[in-house]
Every structure is written in structure tokens, then in C-alpha cells.
Design a protein around this motif. Structure first.
Motif, short mmCIF file in Angstrom:
data_model
loop_
_atom_site.label_atom_id
_atom_site.label_comp_id
_atom_site.label_asym_id
_atom_site.label_seq_id
_atom_site.Cartn_x
_atom_site.Cartn_y
_atom_site.Cartn_z
N LYS A 6 19.25 7.76 -31.35
CA LYS A 6 18.61 8.93 -31.96
C LYS A 6 18.94 9.02 -33.45
O LYS A 6 18.06 9.23 -34.29
CB LYS A 6 19.06 10.19 -31.23
CG LYS A 6 18.50 11.47 -31.79
CD LYS A 6 19.03 12.68 -31.05
CE LYS A 6 18.60 13.96 -31.72
NZ LYS A 6 19.22 15.15 -31.11
N ASP A 7 20.23 8.87 -33.79
CA ASP A 7 20.64 8.95 -35.19
C ASP A 7 20.11 7.77 -36.00
O ASP A 7 19.76 7.91 -37.17
CB ASP A 7 22.16 9.02 -35.31
CG ASP A 7 22.71 10.37 -34.85
OD1 ASP A 7 21.93 11.33 -34.69
OD2 ASP A 7 23.94 10.46 -34.66
N PHE A 8 20.05 6.59 -35.39
CA PHE A 8 19.51 5.42 -36.07
C PHE A 8 18.03 5.63 -36.40
O PHE A 8 17.60 5.41 -37.53
CB PHE A 8 19.69 4.16 -35.20
CG PHE A 8 19.23 2.90 -35.87
CD1 PHE A 8 20.01 2.29 -36.83
CD2 PHE A 8 18.02 2.32 -35.53
CE1 PHE A 8 19.60 1.11 -37.46
CE2 PHE A 8 17.59 1.15 -36.14
CZ PHE A 8 18.39 0.55 -37.11
N ALA A 10 16.51 8.43 -36.72
CA ALA A 10 16.43 9.46 -37.75
C ALA A 10 16.71 8.88 -39.13
O ALA A 10 16.04 9.22 -40.11
CB ALA A 10 17.39 10.60 -37.43
N ALA A 11 17.68 7.98 -39.22
CA ALA A 11 18.02 7.36 -40.51
C ALA A 11 16.86 6.50 -41.01
O ALA A 11 16.57 6.48 -42.22
CB ALA A 11 19.29 6.53 -40.38
N VAL A 12 16.18 5.81 -40.11
CA VAL A 12 15.01 5.01 -40.50
C VAL A 12 13.90 5.94 -40.99
O VAL A 12 13.28 5.69 -42.03
CB VAL A 12 14.54 4.10 -39.35
CG1 VAL A 12 13.19 3.45 -39.68
CG2 VAL A 12 15.59 3.03 -39.06
N ARG A 13 13.65 7.02 -40.26
CA ARG A 13 12.62 7.99 -40.68
C ARG A 13 12.95 8.57 -42.06
O ARG A 13 12.07 8.73 -42.91
CB ARG A 13 12.47 9.11 -39.66
CG ARG A 13 11.70 8.72 -38.42
CD ARG A 13 11.31 9.92 -37.57
NE ARG A 13 12.44 10.75 -37.18
CZ ARG A 13 13.21 10.54 -36.11
NH1 ARG A 13 12.97 9.53 -35.30
NH2 ARG A 13 14.22 11.35 -35.83
N GLU A 14 14.23 8.88 -42.29
CA GLU A 14 14.64 9.43 -43.59
C GLU A 14 14.45 8.40 -44.70
O GLU A 14 14.06 8.76 -45.82
CB GLU A 14 16.09 9.88 -43.53
CG GLU A 14 16.29 11.14 -42.70
CD GLU A 14 17.75 11.50 -42.49
OE1 GLU A 14 18.62 11.02 -43.26
OE2 GLU A 14 18.02 12.25 -41.54
N ALA A 15 14.71 7.13 -44.40
CA ALA A 15 14.52 6.08 -45.41
C ALA A 15 13.04 5.99 -45.79
O ALA A 15 12.70 5.84 -46.97
CB ALA A 15 15.03 4.74 -44.89
N ILE A 16 12.17 6.10 -44.80
CA ILE A 16 10.72 6.06 -45.07
C ILE A 16 10.30 7.30 -45.85
O ILE A 16 9.55 7.22 -46.82
CB ILE A 16 9.93 5.93 -43.75
CG1 ILE A 16 10.26 4.60 -43.07
CG2 ILE A 16 8.43 6.06 -44.00
CD1 ILE A 16 9.85 4.53 -41.62
N THR A 33 8.86 0.39 -36.61
CA THR A 33 9.52 0.66 -35.35
C THR A 33 10.99 0.30 -35.43
O THR A 33 11.44 -0.30 -36.41
CB THR A 33 8.88 -0.15 -34.20
OG1 THR A 33 9.12 -1.54 -34.44
CG2 THR A 33 7.38 0.09 -34.11
N THR A 34 11.72 0.66 -34.37
CA THR A 34 13.12 0.26 -34.27
C THR A 34 13.34 -0.42 -32.93
O THR A 34 12.59 -0.21 -31.98
CB THR A 34 14.08 1.48 -34.38
OG1 THR A 34 13.82 2.37 -33.30
CG2 THR A 34 13.91 2.19 -35.71
N ALA A 35 14.38 -1.23 -32.86
CA ALA A 35 14.78 -1.88 -31.61
C ALA A 35 16.29 -2.06 -31.66
O ALA A 35 16.89 -2.11 -32.74
CB ALA A 35 14.09 -3.22 -31.45
N ASP A 36 16.88 -2.17 -30.49
CA ASP A 36 18.33 -2.38 -30.45
C ASP A 36 18.71 -3.76 -30.98
O ASP A 36 19.64 -3.89 -31.77
CB ASP A 36 18.87 -2.21 -29.03
CG ASP A 36 18.85 -0.75 -28.58
OD1 ASP A 36 18.84 0.14 -29.45
OD2 ASP A 36 18.85 -0.51 -27.36
N GLU A 37 17.99 -4.79 -30.55
CA GLU A 37 18.28 -6.16 -30.94
C GLU A 37 16.98 -6.93 -31.12
O GLU A 37 15.98 -6.63 -30.46
CB GLU A 37 19.11 -6.87 -29.86
CG GLU A 37 20.48 -6.28 -29.61
CD GLU A 37 21.47 -6.52 -30.74
OE1 GLU A 37 21.25 -7.44 -31.57
OE2 GLU A 37 22.49 -5.79 -30.79
N PRO A 38 16.99 -7.94 -31.98
CA PRO A 38 15.81 -8.80 -32.08
C PRO A 38 15.68 -9.68 -30.84
O PRO A 38 16.68 -10.05 -30.23
CB PRO A 38 16.08 -9.65 -33.33
CG PRO A 38 17.54 -9.57 -33.57
CD PRO A 38 18.02 -8.29 -32.95
N THR A 39 14.44 -10.00 -30.49
CA THR A 39 14.20 -10.92 -29.39
C THR A 39 14.47 -12.35 -29.87
O THR A 39 14.57 -12.62 -31.09
CB THR A 39 12.75 -10.84 -28.90
OG1 THR A 39 11.88 -11.28 -29.96
CG2 THR A 39 12.38 -9.42 -28.47
#
Length: 122
Positions: A6-8, A10-16, A33-39
């Protein structure tokens, strides 16, 4: 350094949200978008070697789009939480790195290559 999903996000949204308006206005036909890890496929396409893949731009930079580009699927920028957690030691460092990663990947959308972006601190 760990951060909740959730905080991650939010941080991405704030950066945008912190981007200059003229850049936000120019972002068209793109999903961030965000993801936990790259495939595995994302890692292979990025060819990062032994480093961490913090973000990935997949699409056609606006500098390479022609008249026939209309109707294409959106480009995608993915920002990865796990790699950010592993390379950052403090929350402040993490937030700063997220901002840099978002700017770096948006730079690819605008047609800048890694060499240029890294030489300018992104």
C-alpha cells in the motif's frame, strides 16, 4: 528496508503526481503499474545482468511513433517493490529511489536511452 504494498503504491502515485504538468499532459496511451518482483521474461527483456531491475518500460517511445500508431495497446511502465527494498536502506532513500525510477522509466517513454538517463542522474 521494507515497505508495505500500500505504501509503495502510494509512493509511486506521489512520484507521478509530482511530475511537471506539461509531462503529465504528454503521457498518453500508457499505464503505470507496480509489481512485487519482475518476471523471468521481464528480467530477460531488460538484460540487467547482475543488478536489480527497479522498473521497466515496455512500449514504443513517442519519438518512434508514426501515423499508424493509433489504436495500439497502451505502453506499460512497471515499478518493482522488492528490488527497491533490497537496494535502499532508509525510507527516505527508498522514496527518493522510487521517484528516480519513475522519472527514468517515463524518460524511456519520451525516447531517452539508459546512457542519457543515467548521465542525468536517472
Amino acid at each position: 528496508m521494507e515497505i508495505s504494498r500500500k505504501d509503495f503504491n502510494a509512493a509511486v502515485r506521489e512520484a507521478i503526481a509530482g511530475l511537471p504538468q506539461k509531462f503529465k499532459d504528454a503521457l498518453q496511451n500508457i499505464a503505470i503499474t507496480t509489481a512485487d518482483e519482475p518476471t523471468k521474461e521481464q528480467l530477460e527483456s531488460a538484460d540487467v545482468g547482475h543488478g536489480e531491475l527497479l522498473g521497466l518500460y515496455q512500449g514504443t517511445p513517442i519519438t518512434k511513433r508514426g501515423f499508424s500508431f493509433a489504436g495500439e495497446l497502451p505502453d506499460v511502465i512497471t515499478i518493482f517493490r522488492g528490488p527497491h527494498e533490497r537496494v535502499c536502506h532508509t525510507r527516505k532513500e527508498l522514496i527518493t529511489q522510487i521517484q528516480k525510477t519513475v522519472l527514468h522509466e517515463i524518460g524511456h517513454y519520451f525516447g531517452f536511452d539508459d546512457a542519457y538517463l543515467h548521465s542525468h542522474g536517472y
